[in-house]
Design a protein around this motif. Structure first.
Motif, PDB file in Angstrom:
ATOM      1  N   PHE A   9       0.804  -1.229   0.000  1.00 30.68           N
ATOM      2  CA  PHE A   9       0.000   0.000   0.000  1.00 30.68           C
ATOM      3  C   PHE A   9       0.837   1.280   0.000  1.00 30.68           C
ATOM      4  N   LYS A  14      -4.031   3.340  -4.487  1.00 31.84           N
ATOM      5  CA  LYS A  14      -5.387   2.804  -4.668  1.00 31.84           C
ATOM      6  C   LYS A  14      -5.870   3.136  -6.075  1.00 31.84           C
ATOM      7  N   GLN A  44      -3.875  -4.594  -6.952  1.00 31.21           N
ATOM      8  CA  GLN A  44      -4.676  -3.899  -5.940  1.00 31.21           C
ATOM      9  C   GLN A  44      -4.865  -4.765  -4.692  1.00 31.21           C
ATOM     10  N   ARG A  47      -2.116  -4.668  -2.028  1.00 32.11           N
ATOM     11  CA  ARG A  47      -1.982  -3.514  -1.123  1.00 32.11           C
ATOM     12  C   ARG A  47      -2.391  -3.873   0.320  1.00 32.11           C
ATOM     13  N   CYS A  48      -3.089  -4.990   0.475  1.00 35.61           N
ATOM     14  CA  CYS A  48      -3.601  -5.359   1.805  1.00 35.61           C
ATOM     15  C   CYS A  48      -2.443  -5.646   2.758  1.00 35.61           C
ATOM     16  N   VAL A 119      -7.995  -0.536   0.560  1.00 38.48           N
ATOM     17  CA  VAL A 119      -7.899  -1.641  -0.396  1.00 38.48           C
ATOM     18  C   VAL A 119      -9.274  -1.726  -1.069  1.00 38.48           C
TER      19      VAL A 119
END
Ligand code: FAD
Ligand code: SF4
Ligand code: SF4
Length: 478
Positions: A9, A14, A44, A47-48, A119
């Motif tokens: 992230f 995002k 994407q 990114r968690c 996220v």
């Protein structure tokens, strides 16, 4: 190794799926977001930060195992990710599209809280299930063994359908009754195609049919078939009829032609999208084309009406709401989408009456200010004296919310307890009503709520019905 693919992230921004340009999307009823490409979904998902205590999951009403299916997506293990996501959610592609994620999973993502942008959980969930459909991973239910018990479900909205799916998986014989000609409830006739395309819903209904769920459509329970007859036919019954009684407006001229209910307006619009003949639309009664339109209300239904009116070719579309932007119940994301498409929001404004000629010609608008907070903590709107004015309109759409119909009276059922709001009284965990073997789920219990809650209720009610059917007394009664 798995962690190396995650926690991106800080370096990866995002990114929502591409949104179609407002000037293009305002011309049709297709969904406004495109699909992620596989690499973008993986990026994407990466990114968690794989939280030990995932607040996203806590705030998802279905407690979806979000961090695990995000990790599997980031690793390219899409089928496993899909299997995990569908284990807790009957219709993940629908929730991915229409859950108000900013108030649920995404609004509580720690990355959002730390200022990096959430996220994009909903978009990944949608991507996974759309991919599963494309690649043939979504299969009709095939129970391991058939059982003889049968359950009648009244209402083919998300609550009824989620219960139907869970009961069929256990081998129960399921019949769903609905007064409409198509199943899906508000997924089919309430929510417009630009949020949820209709073939997405119809694919699920076909899947349920192929899995052995019987549908009895055009059957208005209480009129075409009595509640007692359904109870007599089945070993257990689930009431999942939703809430449809519209809140009405008061004031001079409130009954004039051209002042219509949101549910009638949206149903006509959705029927047109299916290609149906709709007399009230073709006559202009429920069609915004060429008109100055005012929608009254600040919730999701109002947002759907204003954006439908734009697509029908309205001359202008204004939304009157008595509080301000920060205090409206509708999703902020939907307000932004509506503004981009040309809707004007007139905050702190309420209708006092209507200017009427042959039909409605305008709304007398009262200006409001926000006063002290009420018991719920929200600031109450107060009228500013002497600030009224007339806003011209040829079509006024009332989107003030819904209440339950009085089911016990409508169906002539004694002993079905309701709350003081008219919703069916049901146990919070089991969804059992005051009548033995009768359960209730979704909006008819909660009042107007969300699809994701209806799904949860339907699944929980199905579990409780299975428990009920497995009790010795029920077997003896066979
Ligand atoms: P419903 O979906 O209302 O289904 C009930 C079914 O019961 C209907 O098919 C009805 O025909 C049938 N029925 C009723 N009475 C009878 C009878 N007597 N005999 C036979 N059948 C009967 N939620 C979200 O999460 N996201 C959104 O973006 C969103 N947008 C919305 C937009 C609009 C315009 C509206 C009105 C609601 C929206 N909602 C949204 C809320 C959501 O649609 C509901 O919370 C959800 O559909 C409730 O599910 P349900 O199964 O309880 O009822
Ligand atoms: Fe978020 Fe709704 Fe999906 Fe739950 S079901 S993860 S709240 S989009
Ligand atoms: Fe990942 Fe956000 Fe959920 Fe944490 S809260 S597990 S970062 S999606």
């Amino acid at each position: 190794m798995a962690q190396e693919r995650m926690l991106k992230f800080v370096t990866v921004a995002k990114e929502m799926p591409e949104k179609r340009d407002a000037s293009v999307r305002a011309q049709d009823f297709n969904e406004i977001y495109r699909e992620y490409a596989e690499a973008k979904a993986a990026e994407q998902a990466s990114r968690c930060s794989q939280c030990g205590v995932p607040y996203c999951q806590t705030h998802c009403p279905l407690h979806n195992n979000i961090p695990d299916w995000l990790r599997l997506t980031a690793e390219g293990r899409l089928q496993e990710a899909y299997e995990l996501s569908q284990a807790t959610n009957t219709f993940p592609e629908i929730c991915g599209r229409i859950c108000p994620q900013d108030r649920l999973c995404e609004g509580n993502c720690v990355i959002e809280q730390s200022g990096h942008g959430t996220v994009t959980i909903g978009s990944v969930e949608k991507y996974l299930t759309d991919t599963a459909w494309d690649r043939g991973w979504v299969k009709p239910v095939r129970p391991q063994a058939e059982r003889t018990e049968s359950v009648g479900i009244i209402g083919a909205g998300p609550a009824g359908l989620a219960a139907a799916d869970a009961l069929r998986r256990a081998g129960i014989q399921v019949t769903v009754y609905d007064r409409y000609d198509r199943a899906g409830g508000l997924l089919t006739y309430g929510i417009p195609g630009f949020k949820l395309e209709k073939d997405v819903v119809m694919a699920r209904i076909a899947q349920l049919e192929q899995g052995g769920v019987s549908f009895v459509l055009n059957c208005n329970v209480g009129e075409d078939l009595s509640f007692d007859a359904i109870r007599g036919k089945h070993d257990a019954v689930l009431i999942a009829t939703g809430v449809y009684k519209s809140r009405e407006l008061e004031g001079d001229g409130a009954g004039a032609a051209g002042i219509v209910r949101a549910i009638d307006y949206l149903t006509a619009s959705n029927r047109k999208s299916f290609g149906d003949e709709v007399a009230e639309f073709d006559s202009g009664e429920l069609n915004a084309e060429g008109k100055r339109v005012i929608v009254i209300g600040g919730g999701d239904t109002a947002m759907d009406c204003v954006r439908s009116a734009i697509r029908q070719g309205a001359l202008s579309v204004k939304c009157l709401y008595r509080r301000d932007r920060d205090n409206m119940p509708g999703s902020q994301r939907e307000v932004t989408n509506a503004e981009e498409e040309g809707v004007e929001f007139v905050w702190l404004s309420a209708p006092k009456g209507f200017v009427v000629g042959a039909g409605v010609e305008g709304v007398t608008v009262q200006k409001m200010r926000l006063g002290a907070p009420d018991a719920s903590g929200r600031r109450s709107p107060e009228v500013i004296p002497g600030a009224d004015y007339v806003e011209p309109a040829e079509l006024v759409i009332k989107a003030l919310g819904f209440e339950p119909e009085a089911l016990p009276k409508l169906w002539g059922v004694e002993g079905l307890d309701v709350t003081r709001w008219g919703t069916v009284k049901a146990n919070f965990a089991t969804h059992a009503t005051s009548l033995p073997g009768v359960y209730a789920a979704g909006d008819i219990v909660r009042g107007a709520s969300l699809v994701v809650w209806a799904i949860r209720d339907g699944r929980e009610a199905a579990d409780a019905i299975l428990e009920y059917l497995s009790q010795p007394a029920q077997v003896a009664a066979e």
